[in-house]
Design an enzyme around this catalytic site. Structure first.
Site, PDB file in Angstrom:
ATOM      1  N   ASP A 297      10.084  -5.321  16.047  1.00 36.59           N
ATOM      2  CA  ASP A 297      11.446  -4.557  15.037  1.00 36.59           C
ATOM      3  C   ASP A 297      11.245  -3.617  13.599  1.00 36.59           C
ATOM      4  O   ASP A 297      11.552  -4.674  13.180  1.00 36.59           O
ATOM      5  CB  ASP A 297      12.220  -5.101  15.634  1.00 36.59           C
ATOM      6  CG  ASP A 297      14.224  -3.963  15.818  1.00 36.59           C
ATOM      7  OD1 ASP A 297      13.493  -2.375  15.831  1.00 36.59           O
ATOM      8  OD2 ASP A 297      14.443  -4.408  14.905  1.00 36.59           O
ATOM      9  N   THR A 299      13.401  -2.752  11.310  1.00 44.06           N
ATOM     10  CA  THR A 299      14.706  -3.044  10.879  1.00 44.06           C
ATOM     11  C   THR A 299      14.582  -4.610  10.874  1.00 44.06           C
ATOM     12  O   THR A 299      15.489  -4.840  12.254  1.00 44.06           O
ATOM     13  CB  THR A 299      15.693  -2.752  10.946  1.00 44.06           C
ATOM     14  OG1 THR A 299      15.393  -1.207  10.590  1.00 44.06           O
ATOM     15  CG2 THR A 299      17.302  -2.870  10.359  1.00 44.06           C
ATOM     16  N   ASP A 541      16.673  -8.252  16.235  1.00 42.59           N
ATOM     17  CA  ASP A 541      17.931  -9.317  15.408  1.00 42.59           C
ATOM     18  C   ASP A 541      19.213  -8.794  16.056  1.00 42.59           C
ATOM     19  O   ASP A 541      20.041  -8.886  15.455  1.00 42.59           O
ATOM     20  CB  ASP A 541      17.857  -8.761  13.806  1.00 42.59           C
ATOM     21  CG  ASP A 541      17.334  -7.333  13.326  1.00 42.59           C
ATOM     22  OD1 ASP A 541      17.742  -6.426  14.341  1.00 42.59           O
ATOM     23  OD2 ASP A 541      18.038  -7.922  12.110  1.00 42.59           O
TER      24      ASP A 541
END
Length: 793
Positions: A297, A299, A541
């Site tokens: 991912d 970000t 996250d």
């Protein structure tokens, strides 16, 4: 009964704590000392070895039971290493533990989840995990993801009076709910009562070893009976027969294999713990060693958590002050701002833009599925902030809104772009109409300094990387290009992905960069890749990553990420350092590679022990029918203790903890058997042959036949060790040399030789042993070199 909208008072909390109405949550990261000691002490292997040791000591003297020292070693080493791992896990899990927010005495306080008491008012915002059950008291567009409980991916809007259940997590809005069912009474606790105990993740390595032990258990009993019956013909020497029979059974048991596996896992946990990497399930370090596809991912993984506003660019004649004022109003209305809104608020604070105090009618929180947030004001209409290609008309043929096209150009430069718009109407369920662009908010993301080197490492190791993000494809591609990722220019818009799983899997095999990916699509990516036989690791996250983290073969969460993401991941990078992943790979490869090596040694011993027992049993039976002298087993338990110590026990301990860089491969059981079976036979046949020859030359009353057989078996087992120890380093050569020297020392020093009941061999015995060893080593090397490639892999 509620204590009012100010929550419980300190006195009411103390009263409930005294009454035991506290959310005492079970922790599954480790087990108590008593359970660790019990698990290492009371094992089937320890019981069998203990019984055999008692028999050997009773009929052969104390030194014949020295092989039982492995029990003490197993208990001490296993217990000490697991206690080290327990301390590391407990310490790191406290760092990883997300506090809950409760309303007490009119103030929101943070407390550990196990300090929540009955009737507490619990506050939740996006990313918070629900840890107890109860009814919603206040909801500000609160949306709860219950996919981990129900399997349904769509968030559920919660109104006052609706129930929220532990195990779910907030994805949008904020709310308060009353803690009604806590501790063991909570929904999640009832579902996972057994799973909440100390358990290990699925491990091919551990399962393979258990299969070996089950197979060996089935073989030991009939072979031991056959050996006992064949030796019983020599009734006059029954005490010696019992002792030698024990010597035949003991090496069949791979007594140290389970220990070294546990030690390797525990040491791996401690090593990774030193790098602030929490392994929530011990064998999870095996997962990334097997991974051949890593889904990242963008970000929070390739970029750091925060970002900075580069520019706020008014458009369509909007005044800069008006855009600033609207953004300030949106920031003030958002009581659970995401990192983007936090960056906007910080920028406005630097510009000294004050809150205009617009009166709010309704707040629409950000959702990763919608890609926008907004607020409806009394006198200023509806303002939204979100992805330009979602809020604006940006047709792919270039005829769409020119503002969206400008946003695409900026995104292609690696910038993150948001559109500030007004709308005639907007709702979280009915969509948006009458959009008019007012400004572009341009943010600059912070690339991790270690990201490029880490991606290069995975490329070198043959691990395919898939970068997936909710951002625009152009922005994701620009970040990937800055990090040197191949195929960064060929990005895929996830809104145009095929629905067919097979077509999706085909696309994932070809493409690397994906933008505008929704949460359920991340989950679909994982399943599609797994359908093609890939072992998939997923990093993330946020709450939008939870579904994919849960379904991946290995979920890796960032320590600063949402509590929901951390709760479902097997590995948590507590310091958010993406560069830790290569160390996780290395640790996993160390465990798998080295346990594979020592398994080769232990199973080779088991094979040659079984083969020797069969040869002796058959030979004894033939001798009995022919009326010849009975054929005794060639070794005593103390001989086995000596041979096993210097060809398996000591070297296996060092090999199990050594560094290794070989990529993990599937088929652990098959691969080990392909080495152990021929190696064991190559050890057993020459040993048996030279034993028969020595008996014929020196007679049954001499110790030389046993010495000759011991020299032969030790040398062949040492040759197997030398092969298993590849690739060679100076310390591995030294290890093999020291083990060989120790055995020679035992033979050469009379007190040692007498203790181990051996004799210094003469020329004939030495020559016979050398010829037997040469034949055995040649046969093993011939097998390793000449056999077909598909049998070597």
């Amino acid at each position: 009964m509620l204590a009012g909208d100010r929550g419980l008072t300190a006195a009411e909390v103390a009263e409930r704590v005294e009454a035991g109405a506290v959310n005492e949550a079970k922790r599954r990261t480790s087990r108590p000392f008593s359970a660790i000691l019990r698990a290492n002490l009371f094992t089937p292997l320890n019981a069998v070895i203990g019984i055999l040791a008692v028999i050997a000591v009773t009929f052969g003297g104390w030194k014949q039971g020295l092989f039982a020292g492995v029990i003490i070693a197993n208990i001490l080493i296993g217990t000490i290493q697991e206690l080290r791992a327990k301390r590391t896990l407990d310490k790191l899990s406290l760092m990883n533990q997300a506090n809950a927010k409760v309303l007490r005495d009119g103030e929101v306080q943070e407390v550990p989840p196990d300090r929540i008491v009955k009737d507490d008012l619990v506050f939740v915002e996006p990313g918070d995990r629900v840890v107890v059950d109860g009814p919603v008291v206040e909801s500000r567009n609160l949306e709860i993801d219950e996919s981990l409980l129900t399997g349904e991916a769509d968030p559920v809007a919660k109104a006052p009076g609706d129930e929220v259940r532990s195990g779910s997590f907030a994805v949008a809005g904020t709310g308060l709910f009353r803690a009604e069912h806590i501790g063991a009474d909570s929904y999640a606790a009832k579902l996972v009562e057994e799973a909440s105990k100390f358990t290990l993740a699925r491990s091919e390595l551990r399962e393979g070893i258990n299969r070996f032990i089950k197979l060996i258990n089935w073989l030991i009993v009939p072979i031991a009976i056959l050996l006992i019956v064949s030796q019983a013909a020599d009734a006059q020497n029954w005490r010696e027969i019992i002792v030698s029979t024990v010597a035949g059974i003991v090496p069949m048991i791979p007594e140290g294999l389970v220990l070294l596996t546990s030690v390797a896992f525990a040491v791996g946990v401690v090593r990774l713990g030193a790098r602030k990497c929490l392994v929530q399930e011990l064998p999870a370090i095996e997962g990334l060693a097997r991974t051949d596809v890593l889904c990242l991912d963008k970000t929070g993984t390739l970029t750091e958590g925060g970002m900075d506003v580069d520019e706020i660019r008014p458009i369509n004649g909007t005044a800069a002050d008006a855009a600033f004022e609207a953004l300030a109003a949106l920031a003030a209305a958002d009581d659970s701002p995401n990192p983007t809104m936090q960056a906007v608020a910080a920028h406005l604070q630097e510009k000294e833009v004050a809150d205009p105090r617009w009166r709010v009618i309704d707040v629409m929180p950000f959702s990763s599925a919608r890609k926008w947030s907004g607020t409806r004001f009394t006198d200023h209409g509806t303002w939204l902030l979100g992805a330009p290609d979602v809020l604006l008309d940006s047709a792919p043929d270039g005829t769409g809104d020119p503002v969206a096209m400008d946003a695409d150009v900026l995104a292609a430069q690696g910038l993150r772009v948001l559109a500030l718009v007004t709308a005639e109407s907007a709702s979280t369920t009915g969509g948006v109409t009458g959009v008019k662009a007012q400004a572009l908010v341009i943010l600059r993301q912070r690339l991790r300094s270690t990201a490029a080197a880490t991606l290069a490492y995975f490329k070198e190791q043959g691990v395919a990387v898939k970068i997936i993000s909710g951002d625009s494809p152009a922005a994701v591609g620009a970040v990937a290009a800055q990090l040197g990722v191949e195929g960064a220019a060929d990005t895929v818009d996830a809104r145009r992905l095929p629905e067919d799983p097979e077509e999706l899997a085909d696309l994932l095999e070809r493409a690397t960069i994906f933008g505008r990916v929704k949460p359920h699509q991340k989950q679909a990516f994982v399943k599609a890749l797994q359908s093609r036989g890939h072992t998939v690791a997923m990093t993330g996250d946020g709450v939008n990553d939870v579904l994919a983290l849960k379904d991946a073969d290995l979920g890796i969460a960032m320590g600063s990420g949402s509590a929901a993401a951390r709760s479902v991941a097997q590995v948590v990078l507590l310091d958010d350092e993406f560069a830790t992943l290569p160390h996780v790979v290395a640790e996993g490869r160390r465990v798998l590679g080295n346990i594979g090596r020592v398994s080769n040694l232990f199973l080779t011993k088991t094979v040659y022990a079984i083969a020797l027992a069969l040869f002796i049993a058959v030979g004894a039976s033939i001798a009995w029918f022919a009326g010849n002298d009975p054929l005794p087993y060639p070794f005593l338990p103390i001989h086995q203790s000596l041979i096993n110590a210097f060809t398996i026990g000591i070297p296996a301990f060092f090999l199990a903890l050594a560094p290794t860089f070989d990529r993990a491969r599937p088929g652990f059981v098959k691969r080990v058997l392909k080495f152990a079976i021929p190696a064991g036979i190559c050890c057993a046949v020459p040993t048996f042959a030279v034993y028969l020859a020595a008996l014929a030359h020196d007679g049954y009353d001499s110790a030389l036949p046993q010495t000759t057989a011991a020299i032969t078996l030790f040398s062949l087992a040492l040759a197997a060790l030398a092969i298993v120890a590849k690739p060679y380093t100076w310390w591995k050569g030294l290890l093999v040399g020291v083990c060989a020297g120790a055995f020679v020392l035992v033979l050469a020093v009379p007190p040692f030789a007498r203790f181990y009941e051996l004799e210094l061999p003469g020329v004939w015995n030495t020559t016979a042993a050398a010829i037997a060893v040469g034949c055995g080593v040649a046969a093993l090397l011939f097998w390793l070199v000449v056999r077909p490639k598909h049998l070597r892999d």
